[in-house]
Design an enzyme around this catalytic site. Sequence first.
Site, PDB file in Angstrom:
ATOM      1  N   ASP A  84      23.825  64.223  22.242  1.00 54.20           N
ATOM      2  CA  ASP A  84      24.299  65.115  23.305  1.00 54.20           C
ATOM      3  C   ASP A  84      25.652  65.673  22.889  1.00 54.20           C
ATOM      4  O   ASP A  84      26.577  64.908  22.595  1.00 54.20           O
ATOM      5  CB  ASP A  84      24.415  64.303  24.608  1.00 54.20           C
ATOM      6  CG  ASP A  84      24.524  65.170  25.849  1.00 54.20           C
ATOM      7  OD1 ASP A  84      24.964  66.325  25.739  1.00 54.20           O
ATOM      8  OD2 ASP A  84      24.178  64.670  26.939  1.00 54.20           O
ATOM      9  N   HIS A 154      23.691  70.018  36.138  1.00 56.27           N
ATOM     10  CA  HIS A 154      24.950  70.306  36.826  1.00 56.27           C
ATOM     11  C   HIS A 154      25.434  71.708  36.500  1.00 56.27           C
ATOM     12  O   HIS A 154      25.030  72.284  35.483  1.00 56.27           O
ATOM     13  CB  HIS A 154      26.004  69.288  36.366  1.00 56.27           C
ATOM     14  CG  HIS A 154      26.039  69.130  34.866  1.00 56.27           C
ATOM     15  ND1 HIS A 154      26.839  69.917  34.063  1.00 56.27           N
ATOM     16  CD2 HIS A 154      25.328  68.338  34.008  1.00 56.27           C
ATOM     17  CE1 HIS A 154      26.629  69.577  32.796  1.00 56.27           C
ATOM     18  NE2 HIS A 154      25.713  68.633  32.722  1.00 56.27           N
TER      19      HIS A 154
HETATM   20 MN    MN Z   1      24.894  66.806  27.831  1.00 53.82          MN
HETATM   21 MN    MN Z   2      25.039  67.728  30.897  1.00 51.09          MN
END
Ligand code: MN
Ligand code: MN
Length: 295
Positions: A84, A154
């Site tokens: 990520d 988000h």
């Molecule tokens: Mn992420």
């Molecule tokens: Mn994220």
Amino acid sequence: MQKEELDSFVLAGRIACDALDFGEKLIKPGQSMILILDQIEEFIKSQGAELAFPPQISLNNVAAHFCPDQEDVLLKEGDVVKLDVGTSINGYIADTARTIDLGNNTELVNASKDALAQALKLIRPGVQIGELGKTIQETIMSHGFSPIRNLSGHGVGRYRIHGAPTIPNVETGDITELKENQTIAIEPFATTGAGIVYESGVSTIFTLRYEKPVRSPMARQVLQEIKKYNGLPFASRWLTKKFGVAKTSIALRELSQLGMLDAHPPLLDKAQGLVSQAEHSVIVKDKAIIYTKNK
Ligand code: MN
Ligand code: MN
């Protein structure tokens, strides 16, 4: 949306995608996680972007927020690896993730990937947020897995990584509609486990919540460095490189005790199931701009 803003998001997105491509090639059994993360960080900076948060490699039952601070933590055969990364250009953020399978979990990887693809197809002004969650949930379940219900996508804003709106990974009935030019990250997680994560273990990722007067010179010095991250998450390892382990841990403890830091410990599936993740950042338009996707 101003042109400068759009261009910044798009450039941040391209670099984030390139960073995932770059990182994916390094992910092999026997490799040191921290050395891979160091190289990804260098890559992002060499492309002219800043780190919107520390790149993270979370393994197997860990869904997110794992960022080891010792070199001897190695990848191994069979690992389900979530990579990520977050980049920023002028504060405009791109957030993207994918799962690299070092074992035999292709279906699990496909479940989150497919859920993301199905949700992205729905993105346009006026779509209800609950619809996105419903699609993600149904897609993951159709692959025979469970979505993680207490992790969500988000809004991303300038120097803000987790803003409104919340994009659920399950049906919530939320009738809030997406608006044109909103910037959001969608990140389905699929698991063989419970579909609920809990915080466990030592945090190596923090965010400066607010500032207060600090008495000890050591903590004050470390705080000066932390302020350079503009309120975005940082890794304790970044501070350790500069100040050493002892000074960093004393300073972080003091700042935490003053309530100035949010800690982000690893998030584990409650039943210790394997977890996969897929994430893209997107600008809401009639024809959505998935700006962390190069091709
Ligand atoms: Mn992420
Ligand atoms: Mn994220």
